[in-house]
Design an enzyme around this catalytic site. Sequence first.
Site, mmCIF file in Angstrom:
data_model
loop_
_atom_site.group_PDB
_atom_site.id
_atom_site.type_symbol
_atom_site.label_atom_id
_atom_site.label_comp_id
_atom_site.label_asym_id
_atom_site.label_seq_id
_atom_site.Cartn_x
_atom_site.Cartn_y
_atom_site.Cartn_z
ATOM 1 C CB CYS A 16 -42.020 -40.756 -53.002
ATOM 2 S SG CYS A 16 -42.941 -39.727 -51.847
ATOM 3 C CG ASN A 19 -46.418 -35.455 -52.506
ATOM 4 O OD1 ASN A 19 -47.275 -34.600 -52.661
ATOM 5 N ND2 ASN A 19 -45.154 -35.198 -52.713
ATOM 6 C CB CYS A 21 -41.078 -39.478 -46.799
ATOM 7 S SG CYS A 21 -42.015 -39.970 -45.343
ATOM 8 N NE ARG A 22 -39.470 -42.725 -50.840
ATOM 9 C CZ ARG A 22 -39.718 -43.831 -51.516
ATOM 10 N NH1 ARG A 22 -38.723 -44.533 -52.028
ATOM 11 N NH2 ARG A 22 -40.955 -44.251 -51.697
ATOM 12 C CB SER A 23 -41.870 -36.786 -53.820
ATOM 13 O OG SER A 23 -43.056 -36.910 -53.074
ATOM 14 C CG ASP A 133 -41.025 -45.011 -47.908
ATOM 15 O OD1 ASP A 133 -40.888 -44.078 -47.096
ATOM 16 O OD2 ASP A 133 -42.128 -45.361 -48.362
#
Length: 180
Positions: A16, A19, A21-23, A133
């Site tokens: 993401c 690095n 939040c999402r990943s 995001d």
Amino acid sequence: MKEDGSALHKSILFVCLGNICRSPIAEGMFRHIAAQRNLLDHFTIDSAGLGSWHIGHPPDDRAQAAMRLRGIDIGGLRGRRISPADFEKFDLVLAMDRANRDALLKLAPKERRDKVRLLMDFAPNLCVHEIPDPFFGKNNGFDYVCQLVDAACRGLLVSLTARPSPHATSTARPFVSLKG
């Protein structure tokens, strides 16, 4: 799968923007799902960001809280930036959104661009192509991200471990339910 029935080892990198939040949610979710099915040793799993703002930082507190509600601890993960070596090391480089994917395609050597995909490609029945995001949103955005990532990671695991039918004439795999 190999002919003896054992899974091939695959390496997966979730990417993401920062690095945090999402990943890391995707890394933790895929690790959890693979472990539940006793398949964790068949995978190398990591996450990275396109930017360098959060190198060495733990995942966002809201991401950690959303994952803890699911019984998954991602607090030990630390942000890192993607490197050129990642395109050699990993079999799949999975982006959270199209902007991330496009940036990865620019970074990847031409002969490694086929490794770059969107994570949501593995949950086509949801008709959602990108994981938004949640960083600048409210806390419920993290729950939604976890739901999307969960579905996509389950689909990813199925796609990496499903045995092709011996009677199949094409490389296409049948649609598989993401339940369970």
